[in-house]
Design an enzyme around this catalytic site. Structure first.
Site, PDB file in Angstrom:
ATOM      1  CE  LYS A 167       0.751   1.002  -4.175  1.00 21.65           C
ATOM      2  NZ  LYS A 167       0.079  -0.144  -3.343  1.00 21.65           N
TER       3      LYS A 167
ATOM      4  CD  GLN B  50       1.991  -3.263  -2.531  1.00 23.12           C
ATOM      5  OE1 GLN B  50       1.893  -2.186  -2.466  1.00 23.12           O
ATOM      6  NE2 GLN B  50       1.528  -3.891  -3.346  1.00 23.12           N
TER       7      GLN B  50
ATOM      8  CG  ASP C 145      -4.538  -0.154   0.360  1.00 24.96           C
ATOM      9  OD1 ASP C 145      -4.913   0.738  -0.097  1.00 24.96           O
ATOM     10  OD2 ASP C 145      -3.410  -1.000   0.835  1.00 24.96           O
TER      11      ASP C 145
END
Ligand code: NAD
Length: 282
Positions: free
Chosen positions: A52, A96, A119
């Protein structure tokens, strides 16, 4: 033989377009920034976060990493999220997963501002997706929908079977496919007669996490097969949930692993960061 859906190439094209949108923002003095929170030392997460960060660098997005000790308390995690929510220089926040099991990940996702929730895990954004309203769509399902678009796979009236009901892949995919007028079946570890469901699928999307689980006999002739799984086979080689070599002979379209869904997931994360920045400034 199936047409291979080239996620790597498609993702590169998306990143180029995003770079141009990012340059436009920068020319106006606006610098998109993604804050990534990682708790503990999960090895796979470290690889994902590194990928990322590389994508951010390529596009010109500022990447800020917060590495928290695995013994951190819930309150400290929430405090950091709230600090990032308040910080106007931060456009996207990503927590995460996985995080240590003593922490409440659902509360953490809920605390991320819906406007910075790149997300798409905040319950408000999950609800907006269910209502087919503009929102941040979870990156893997979003990437899959973009693949369908790019390869002119029309979902209208098609039987879509999804194997896997995770909050990050299977469940948001249900909404994405319904929103495109597909007839959706969702299978999971308690599903009986799985093969009946997969054999009926015009489009089969597999997100289980078991190497080569889907075999040729489970797939309808001419089906579109999307493989989300990331596994290592007996030789340590990266492989999906689909027995690619044999299923490829029967499918009309198929995604490879690596080079399929994975790169598109990261490209859609980048898309969501640019979108969050554009939304916040105009
Ligand atoms: P998960 O690991 O949370 O859950 C697995 C799902 O598979 C569950 O819903 C379970 O019911 C189902 N399942 C397990 N065994 C089954 C069986 N025998 N028959 C039918 N269903 C079964 O799911 P996840 O987080 O969506 O991850 C699935 C896979 O996708 C993993 O390999 C993960 O690494 C990968 N993944 C890839 C990306 C990407 O960008 N390529 C993104 C997310 C996840």
């Amino acid at each position: 033989m199936a047409t291979i859906i080239d996620g790597k190439k498609l993702a590169k094209e998306y990143r180029m377009k995003l770079k141009s949108r990012c340059d436009d923002l920068k020319n106006k003095g606006i610098n998109p920034k993604l804050a990534v929170i990682m708790v503990g030392n999960d090895k796979a997460s470290q690889v994902y976060v590194k990928n990322k960060s590389k994508a951010c660098e390529e596009i010109g997005i500022i990447f800020e990493e917060y590495l928290l000790d695995e013994n951190i308390k819930q309150e400290e995690l929430i405090n950091l999220i709230e600090k990032l929510n308040q910080d106007d220089s931060v456009n996207g926040i990503l927590l995460q997963s996985p995080i240590p099991s003593n922490l409440d990940i659902n509360e953490a996702f809920q605390k991320i501002s819906p406007n910075k929730d790149v997300d798409g895990f905040n319950p408000l954004n999950v609800g907006k997706l269910a209502l087919n309203q503009d929102t941040f769509v979870s990156c893997t399902p979003y990437g899959i929908m973009k693949m369908f678009e790019a390869y002119n796979v029309d979902l209208t009236g098609k039987n879509v079977t999804i194997i896997g009901r995770s909050n990050i892949v299977g469940k948001p995919l249900i909404q994405c496919c319904l929103n495109k007028n597909a007839t959706v079946t969702v299978c999971h570890s308690k599903t009986k007669n799985l093969k009946e469901h997969t054999q009926n699928a015009d489009i089969l999307i597999v997100a289980i996490g078991k190497a080569k689980f889907v075999t040729e006999d489970m797939v309808k002739d001419g089906a579109v097969v999307i493989d989300v799984g990331i596994n290592r086979d007996e030789n340590g080689k990266l492989t999906g949930d689909v027995d690619f070599e044999n299923v490829e002979k029967k499918a009309s379209y198929i995604t490879p692993v690596p080079g399929g869904v994975g790169p598109m997931t990261i490209a859609m994360l980048m898309n969501n960061v640019i979108k969050a920045t554009e939304n916040s400034k105009f």
